[in-house]
Scaffold this motif. Structure first.
Motif, PDB file in Angstrom:
ATOM      1  N   GLY A 258       0.801  -1.230   0.000  1.00  0.00           N
ATOM      2  CA  GLY A 258       0.000   0.000   0.000  1.00  0.00           C
ATOM      3  C   GLY A 258       0.830   1.274   0.000  1.00  0.00           C
ATOM      4  O   GLY A 258       0.281   2.376   0.027  1.00  0.00           O
TER       5      GLY A 258
ATOM      6  N   THR B 257       1.489   2.364  -8.024  1.00  0.00           N
ATOM      7  CA  THR B 257       1.034   3.676  -8.516  1.00  0.00           C
ATOM      8  C   THR B 257       2.201   4.437  -9.136  1.00  0.00           C
ATOM      9  O   THR B 257       2.113   4.963 -10.247  1.00  0.00           O
ATOM     10  CB  THR B 257       0.466   4.504  -7.327  1.00  0.00           C
TER      11      THR B 257
ATOM     12  N   THR C 164       6.121  -8.352  -9.299  1.00  0.00           N
ATOM     13  CA  THR C 164       6.012  -9.790  -9.039  1.00  0.00           C
ATOM     14  C   THR C 164       4.603 -10.135  -8.539  1.00  0.00           C
ATOM     15  O   THR C 164       4.096 -11.215  -8.818  1.00  0.00           O
ATOM     16  CB  THR C 164       7.085 -10.263  -8.037  1.00  0.00           C
TER      17      THR C 164
ATOM     18  N   ARG D 230      -0.498 -12.818  -9.701  1.00  0.00           N
ATOM     19  CA  ARG D 230      -1.958 -12.750  -9.889  1.00  0.00           C
ATOM     20  C   ARG D 230      -2.331 -13.260 -11.290  1.00  0.00           C
ATOM     21  O   ARG D 230      -3.380 -13.884 -11.462  1.00  0.00           O
ATOM     22  CB  ARG D 230      -2.469 -11.315  -9.652  1.00  0.00           C
TER      23      ARG D 230
ATOM     24  N   GLN E  66       1.582 -14.430   3.176  1.00  0.00           N
ATOM     25  CA  GLN E  66       2.965 -14.934   3.301  1.00  0.00           C
ATOM     26  C   GLN E  66       3.714 -14.706   1.985  1.00  0.00           C
ATOM     27  O   GLN E  66       3.108 -14.320   0.992  1.00  0.00           O
ATOM     28  CB  GLN E  66       2.952 -16.437   3.600  1.00  0.00           C
TER      29      GLN E  66
ATOM     30  N   ARG F 298      12.236  -9.090  -1.948  1.00  0.00           N
ATOM     31  CA  ARG F 298      11.509  -8.962  -0.691  1.00  0.00           C
ATOM     32  C   ARG F 298      12.226  -9.635   0.456  1.00  0.00           C
ATOM     33  O   ARG F 298      11.737  -9.611   1.586  1.00  0.00           O
ATOM     34  CB  ARG F 298      10.143  -9.639  -0.851  1.00  0.00           C
TER      35      ARG F 298
ATOM     36  N   ARG G 161      -8.764   0.383  -1.863  1.00  0.00           N
ATOM     37  CA  ARG G 161      -8.190   0.341  -3.215  1.00  0.00           C
ATOM     38  C   ARG G 161      -9.052  -0.466  -4.206  1.00  0.00           C
ATOM     39  O   ARG G 161      -9.612  -1.494  -3.864  1.00  0.00           O
ATOM     40  CB  ARG G 161      -6.807  -0.320  -3.127  1.00  0.00           C
TER      41      ARG G 161
ATOM     42  N   ASN H  94      -8.927   4.709  -5.613  1.00  0.00           N
ATOM     43  CA  ASN H  94      -9.086   4.561  -4.176  1.00  0.00           C
ATOM     44  C   ASN H  94     -10.348   5.301  -3.748  1.00  0.00           C
ATOM     45  O   ASN H  94     -10.564   6.451  -4.151  1.00  0.00           O
ATOM     46  CB  ASN H  94      -7.836   5.156  -3.492  1.00  0.00           C
TER      47      ASN H  94
ATOM     48  N   ARG I 251       0.637  -9.339   5.827  1.00  0.00           N
ATOM     49  CA  ARG I 251       1.552  -8.781   4.807  1.00  0.00           C
ATOM     50  C   ARG I 251       2.470  -7.721   5.423  1.00  0.00           C
ATOM     51  O   ARG I 251       3.656  -7.648   5.113  1.00  0.00           O
ATOM     52  CB  ARG I 251       0.741  -8.171   3.654  1.00  0.00           C
TER      53      ARG I 251
ATOM     54  N   GLN J  11       2.781  11.827   1.414  1.00  0.00           N
ATOM     55  CA  GLN J  11       2.352  13.032   0.702  1.00  0.00           C
ATOM     56  C   GLN J  11       1.370  12.658  -0.411  1.00  0.00           C
ATOM     57  O   GLN J  11       1.190  11.486  -0.729  1.00  0.00           O
ATOM     58  CB  GLN J  11       3.569  13.710   0.067  1.00  0.00           C
TER      59      GLN J  11
HETATM   60  P1  AP5 Z   1      -0.489   0.888  -4.565  1.00  0.00           P
HETATM   61  O1  AP5 Z   1       0.287   1.689  -5.544  1.00  0.00           O
HETATM   62  O2  AP5 Z   1      -1.442  -0.125  -5.086  1.00  0.00           O
HETATM   63  O3  AP5 Z   1       0.498   0.270  -3.465  1.00  0.00           O
HETATM   64  P2  AP5 Z   1       1.570  -0.893  -3.576  1.00  0.00           P
HETATM   65  O4  AP5 Z   1       2.790  -0.428  -2.849  1.00  0.00           O
HETATM   66  O5  AP5 Z   1       1.739  -1.342  -4.989  1.00  0.00           O
HETATM   67  O6  AP5 Z   1       0.846  -1.974  -2.671  1.00  0.00           O
HETATM   68  P3  AP5 Z   1       0.610  -3.530  -2.878  1.00  0.00           P
HETATM   69  O7  AP5 Z   1      -0.515  -3.899  -1.971  1.00  0.00           O
HETATM   70  O8  AP5 Z   1       0.479  -3.862  -4.337  1.00  0.00           O
HETATM   71  O9  AP5 Z   1       1.948  -4.092  -2.319  1.00  0.00           O
HETATM   72  P4  AP5 Z   1       2.259  -5.517  -1.864  1.00  0.00           P
HETATM   73  O10 AP5 Z   1       3.718  -5.412  -1.795  1.00  0.00           O
HETATM   74  O11 AP5 Z   1       1.571  -5.965  -0.650  1.00  0.00           O
HETATM   75  O12 AP5 Z   1       1.605  -6.436  -3.007  1.00  0.00           O
HETATM   76  P5  AP5 Z   1       2.218  -7.223  -4.240  1.00  0.00           P
HETATM   77  O13 AP5 Z   1       1.232  -7.238  -5.310  1.00  0.00           O
HETATM   78  O14 AP5 Z   1       3.601  -6.780  -4.525  1.00  0.00           O
HETATM   79  O15 AP5 Z   1      -1.286   1.921  -3.614  1.00  0.00           O
HETATM   80  C1  AP5 Z   1      -2.203   1.449  -2.655  1.00  0.00           C
HETATM   81  C2  AP5 Z   1      -3.450   2.343  -2.627  1.00  0.00           C
HETATM   82  O16 AP5 Z   1      -3.102   3.625  -2.108  1.00  0.00           O
HETATM   83  C3  AP5 Z   1      -4.045   2.623  -4.011  1.00  0.00           C
HETATM   84  O17 AP5 Z   1      -5.456   2.684  -3.868  1.00  0.00           O
HETATM   85  C4  AP5 Z   1      -3.484   3.983  -4.418  1.00  0.00           C
HETATM   86  O18 AP5 Z   1      -4.366   4.705  -5.264  1.00  0.00           O
HETATM   87  C5  AP5 Z   1      -3.336   4.658  -3.057  1.00  0.00           C
HETATM   88  N1  AP5 Z   1      -2.182   5.540  -2.987  1.00  0.00           N
HETATM   89  C6  AP5 Z   1      -0.916   5.295  -3.458  1.00  0.00           C
HETATM   90  N2  AP5 Z   1      -0.100   6.328  -3.172  1.00  0.00           N
HETATM   91  C7  AP5 Z   1      -0.863   7.233  -2.483  1.00  0.00           C
HETATM   92  C8  AP5 Z   1      -0.594   8.502  -1.892  1.00  0.00           C
HETATM   93  N3  AP5 Z   1       0.631   9.065  -1.974  1.00  0.00           N
HETATM   94  N4  AP5 Z   1      -1.610   9.138  -1.245  1.00  0.00           N
HETATM   95  C9  AP5 Z   1      -2.851   8.588  -1.182  1.00  0.00           C
HETATM   96  N5  AP5 Z   1      -3.160   7.375  -1.715  1.00  0.00           N
HETATM   97  C10 AP5 Z   1      -2.181   6.715  -2.353  1.00  0.00           C
HETATM   98  O19 AP5 Z   1       2.355  -8.726  -3.605  1.00  0.00           O
HETATM   99  C11 AP5 Z   1       1.208  -9.470  -3.287  1.00  0.00           C
HETATM  100  C12 AP5 Z   1       1.629 -10.824  -2.731  1.00  0.00           C
HETATM  101  O20 AP5 Z   1       2.364 -11.566  -3.719  1.00  0.00           O
HETATM  102  C13 AP5 Z   1       2.554 -10.804  -1.509  1.00  0.00           C
HETATM  103  O21 AP5 Z   1       1.853 -10.637  -0.307  1.00  0.00           O
HETATM  104  C14 AP5 Z   1       3.252 -12.177  -1.626  1.00  0.00           C
HETATM  105  O22 AP5 Z   1       2.401 -13.208  -1.167  1.00  0.00           O
HETATM  106  C15 AP5 Z   1       3.402 -12.341  -3.131  1.00  0.00           C
HETATM  107  N6  AP5 Z   1       4.703 -11.834  -3.633  1.00  0.00           N
HETATM  108  C16 AP5 Z   1       4.878 -10.772  -4.478  1.00  0.00           C
HETATM  109  N7  AP5 Z   1       6.182 -10.560  -4.707  1.00  0.00           N
HETATM  110  C17 AP5 Z   1       6.857 -11.497  -4.000  1.00  0.00           C
HETATM  111  C18 AP5 Z   1       8.238 -11.766  -3.811  1.00  0.00           C
HETATM  112  N8  AP5 Z   1       9.186 -11.004  -4.392  1.00  0.00           N
HETATM  113  N9  AP5 Z   1       8.580 -12.793  -2.991  1.00  0.00           N
HETATM  114  C19 AP5 Z   1       7.643 -13.559  -2.390  1.00  0.00           C
HETATM  115  N10 AP5 Z   1       6.319 -13.355  -2.522  1.00  0.00           N
HETATM  116  C20 AP5 Z   1       5.917 -12.322  -3.327  1.00  0.00           C
END
Ligand code: AP5
Ligand code: MG
Length: 223
Positions: free
Chosen positions: A10, A15, A31, A36, A57, A88, A127, A138, A172, A200
């Motif tokens: 998040g 973004t 990733t 997904r 996890q 990660r 989101r 959002n 997470r 910000q």
């Molecule tokens: P957004 O830009 O969607 O945030 P994000 O940092 O991309 O958050 P994620 O939830 O995608 O991160 P994550 O690391 O948990 O998930 P991932 O898909 O990598 O922003 C969030 C919201 O806030 C949006 O609505 C946006 O509009 C808003 N927003 C953004 N900036 C803002 C601001 N400045 N002000 C106000 N609002 C704002 O991973 C998912 C899962 O996959 C993991 O849990 C794990 O199980 C697996 N996985 C992925 N990569 C790996 C890896 N390398 N190793 C092992 N498992 C992995």
């Protein structure tokens, strides 16, 4: 330019990665998005990934490293890439270092997006994304200009992630603090780390990232 966006769930990695991708014409490698896509395809890996992701996890380092190695070797990464959600763990960071060293394409920077845990939960639970073009929205911070219509592609289908519920978000966040946060001193020691205040406004965060990227480009030109 080869970049990592580092930050908790998040923080705004996705973004900001989409904006950098458009500005610099380099690909975003998320990733989470790759996993997904595996889940949506119903593959064996996808079925395994869904269980792990729904529990908040991490998948194994071996799986993630081979996935990213394969992706980075594709032609569209020749110009550079933005890693979003990888590495990660320290093992993933070390594996990435070795891989990039072997192809003589080192990282240019790691940009950490800093946000407090309380705000993250609020952001994630509100989101949603366009089902056609993945533009992020959002309920609280960024609604489409016309209700129910994507600003970017005009699509009208939106979706929410299965792992965006309070229980999974807590897991997470815990995994981020335990397994991913140690990468901050890891990259600081390599003089690659830059930090931005992700609390910000979205556009202000983008401006801060752009000024870091401009500094890197100016430095490259003057060398
Ligand atoms: P957004 O830009 O969607 O945030 P994000 O940092 O991309 O958050 P994620 O939830 O995608 O991160 P994550 O690391 O948990 O998930 P991932 O898909 O990598 O922003 C969030 C919201 O806030 C949006 O609505 C946006 O509009 C808003 N927003 C953004 N900036 C803002 C601001 N400045 N002000 C106000 N609002 C704002 O991973 C998912 C899962 O996959 C993991 O849990 C794990 O199980 C697996 N996985 C992925 N990569 C790996 C890896 N390398 N190793 C092992 N498992 C992995
Ligand atoms: Mg994301």
């Amino acid at each position: 330019m080869r970049l990592i966006l580092l930050g908790p769930p998040g923080a705004g990695k996705g973004t900001q990665a989409l904006r950098i991708q458009e500005d610099l014409n380099i690909v975003q490698l998320s990733t989470g998005d790759m996993l997904r896509a595996e889940v949506a395809s119903g593959s064996e890996l996808g079925q395994k990934a869904k269980e792990i992701m729904d529990a908040g996890q991490l998948l194994s380092d071996d799986i993630m490293l081979s996935m990213i190695k394969e992706r980075i070797s594709k032609d569209d990464c020749a110009n550079g890439f933005i890693l979003d959600g990888f590495p990660r763990t320290t093992a993933q960071a070390q594996g990435l270092d070795e891989m990039l060293r072997s192809i003589n394409k080192p990282l240019d920077a790691v940009i950490e997006i800093k946000v407090n845990d309380e705000l993250l939960v609020e952001r994630i639970s509100a989101r949603f994304t366009c089902a056609s073009c993945s533009e992020g929205y959002n309920d609280k911070f960024k609604l489409p200009q016309q209700e129910g219509v994507c600003d970017k592609c005009g699509g009208s289908d939106f979706s929410r992630r299965d792992d965006d519920n309070a229980q999974t978000v807590a897991a997470r966040l815990a995994s981020y603090h335990q397994q991913t946060e140690p990468l901050i001193p890891f990259y600081k020691a390599k003089s690659l780390l830059f930090s931005v205040d992700g609390m910000q406004d979205i556009d202000v965060v983008t401006e801060d990232i752009n000024s870091i990227l401009k500094g890197l480009t100016d430095k490259k030109i003057s060398i």
